[in-house]
Design an enzyme around this catalytic site. Sequence first.
Site, PDB file in Angstrom:
ATOM      1  N   GLU A  96       0.049 -21.348  37.285  1.00 49.80           N
ATOM      2  CA  GLU A  96      -0.010 -20.342  36.222  1.00 49.80           C
ATOM      3  C   GLU A  96       1.244 -20.457  35.351  1.00 49.80           C
ATOM      4  OE1 GLU A  96      -1.458 -18.575  34.241  1.00 49.80           O
ATOM      5  OE2 GLU A  96      -1.915 -16.588  35.035  1.00 49.80           O
ATOM      6  N   ASP A  97       1.120 -20.123  34.082  1.00 50.30           N
ATOM      7  CA  ASP A  97       2.290 -20.180  33.215  1.00 50.30           C
ATOM      8  C   ASP A  97       3.300 -19.071  33.540  1.00 50.30           C
ATOM      9  OD1 ASP A  97       0.589 -18.178  32.278  1.00 50.30           O
ATOM     10  OD2 ASP A  97       0.599 -18.835  30.183  1.00 50.30           O
ATOM     11  N   ASP A 100       3.096 -11.674  35.062  1.00 50.88           N
ATOM     12  CA  ASP A 100       3.626 -10.478  34.395  1.00 50.88           C
ATOM     13  C   ASP A 100       3.262  -9.255  35.237  1.00 50.88           C
ATOM     14  OD1 ASP A 100       4.650  -8.709  32.543  1.00 50.88           O
ATOM     15  OD2 ASP A 100       3.093  -9.034  31.047  1.00 50.88           O
ATOM     16  N   LYS A 128       8.001 -13.012  35.858  1.00 51.95           N
ATOM     17  CA  LYS A 128       8.608 -11.940  35.045  1.00 51.95           C
ATOM     18  C   LYS A 128       8.401 -10.610  35.763  1.00 51.95           C
ATOM     19  CE  LYS A 128       6.705 -10.796  30.972  1.00 51.95           C
ATOM     20  NZ  LYS A 128       6.354 -10.984  29.538  1.00 51.95           N
ATOM     21  N   PHE A 149       9.076 -11.192  25.987  1.00 49.93           N
ATOM     22  CA  PHE A 149       7.869 -11.963  25.735  1.00 49.93           C
ATOM     23  C   PHE A 149       8.261 -13.402  25.448  1.00 49.93           C
ATOM     24  CE2 PHE A 149       4.033 -13.540  23.859  1.00 49.93           C
ATOM     25  CZ  PHE A 149       3.075 -12.970  24.701  1.00 49.93           C
ATOM     26  N   ASP A 156       1.926 -18.822  24.823  1.00 47.03           N
ATOM     27  CA  ASP A 156       1.611 -18.539  23.424  1.00 47.03           C
ATOM     28  C   ASP A 156       1.884 -17.098  23.030  1.00 47.03           C
ATOM     29  OD1 ASP A 156      -0.627 -17.400  24.953  1.00 47.03           O
ATOM     30  OD2 ASP A 156      -1.513 -17.049  22.982  1.00 47.03           O
TER      31      ASP A 156
HETATM   32  P1  IMP Z   1      -0.647 -10.536  34.075  1.00 51.96           P
HETATM   33  O1  IMP Z   1      -2.073 -10.398  34.508  1.00 51.96           O
HETATM   34  O2  IMP Z   1      -0.125  -9.289  33.432  1.00 51.96           O
HETATM   35  O3  IMP Z   1       0.271 -11.038  35.166  1.00 51.96           O
HETATM   36  O4  IMP Z   1      -0.654 -11.551  32.870  1.00 51.96           O
HETATM   37  C1  IMP Z   1      -0.584 -12.897  33.031  1.00 51.96           C
HETATM   38  C2  IMP Z   1      -0.987 -13.587  31.763  1.00 51.96           C
HETATM   39  O5  IMP Z   1      -0.543 -12.863  30.606  1.00 51.96           O
HETATM   40  C3  IMP Z   1      -0.311 -14.928  31.688  1.00 51.96           C
HETATM   41  O6  IMP Z   1      -1.123 -15.926  32.244  1.00 51.96           O
HETATM   42  C4  IMP Z   1      -0.138 -15.117  30.203  1.00 51.96           C
HETATM   43  O7  IMP Z   1      -1.295 -15.693  29.654  1.00 51.96           O
HETATM   44  C5  IMP Z   1       0.021 -13.729  29.655  1.00 51.96           C
HETATM   45  N1  IMP Z   1       1.451 -13.381  29.482  1.00 51.96           N
HETATM   46  C6  IMP Z   1       2.173 -12.482  30.179  1.00 51.96           C
HETATM   47  N2  IMP Z   1       3.447 -12.437  29.769  1.00 51.96           N
HETATM   48  C7  IMP Z   1       3.545 -13.365  28.790  1.00 51.96           C
HETATM   49  C8  IMP Z   1       4.643 -13.830  27.979  1.00 51.96           C
HETATM   50  O8  IMP Z   1       5.787 -13.391  28.076  1.00 51.96           O
HETATM   51  N3  IMP Z   1       4.342 -14.805  27.084  1.00 51.96           N
HETATM   52  C9  IMP Z   1       3.101 -15.348  26.946  1.00 51.96           C
HETATM   53  N4  IMP Z   1       2.057 -14.953  27.703  1.00 51.96           N
HETATM   54  C10 IMP Z   1       2.274 -13.967  28.607  1.00 51.96           C
HETATM   55 MG    MG Z   2      -2.241 -17.375  31.025  1.00 51.15          MG
END
Ligand code: IMP
Ligand code: MG
Length: 172
Positions: A96-97, A100, A128, A149, A156
């Site tokens: 995963e990138d 969050d 993060k 961010f 992206d």
């Molecule tokens: P989560 O479900 O909130 O953990 O979100 C994960 C997804 O949100 C990641 O795979 C990203 O696609 C996107 N995302 C969360 N934070 C960032 C960021 O800082 N920059 C770019 N994409 C983010």
């Molecule tokens: Mg993603």
Amino acid sequence: MSEFIPILTREEIEKRVAEVAQEISNDYRDRDLILIGILKGAFIFLADLIRHLSIPVQVDFMCASSYGRSTSSSGRVKLIKDVELDLKSKHVIIVEDIVDTGVTLAYLVEHLKSSGAASVGICALIDKHERRKVEVEVDYICHAVDKGFLVGYGLDYAEFYRNLPEVYHLKL
Ligand code: IMP
Ligand code: MG
């Protein structure tokens, strides 16, 4: 004017990706491993990571979305593309990138377990912390940040900036 604050240089990324690939190669030496890249954000990270692995590996992709065009999670996950390989009795690592809130990964881990995977690990370019809502155990992390961010190296904002070779904190 948007501001781009450098977080990871090309050299730092290259070094950490190689180290993490080495760890994965050691940990999965005797197991059938499938890496599953989460589209689209992980495509560059995955491409670099697999070229540093020293063990046999299969690759597949999934696509999940929780975002739209904003910078905060909607809290709902939609599966847009599932894996194509048979995961039965295979050990998989989700690539995963960025983690969050953790909502996306929690959903994907459950989904892959129910697809019959023997184990499901997680490898993330960036962990993060600040907005974490769901406990997820990230097994391999290249870099940890508190907040902000981030864009570049696959990450992206509204589909832009994935092509930047470094990672930046984007201040809108
Ligand atoms: P989560 O479900 O909130 O953990 O979100 C994960 C997804 O949100 C990641 O795979 C990203 O696609 C996107 N995302 C969360 N934070 C960032 C960021 O800082 N920059 C770019 N994409 C983010
Ligand atoms: Mg993603």
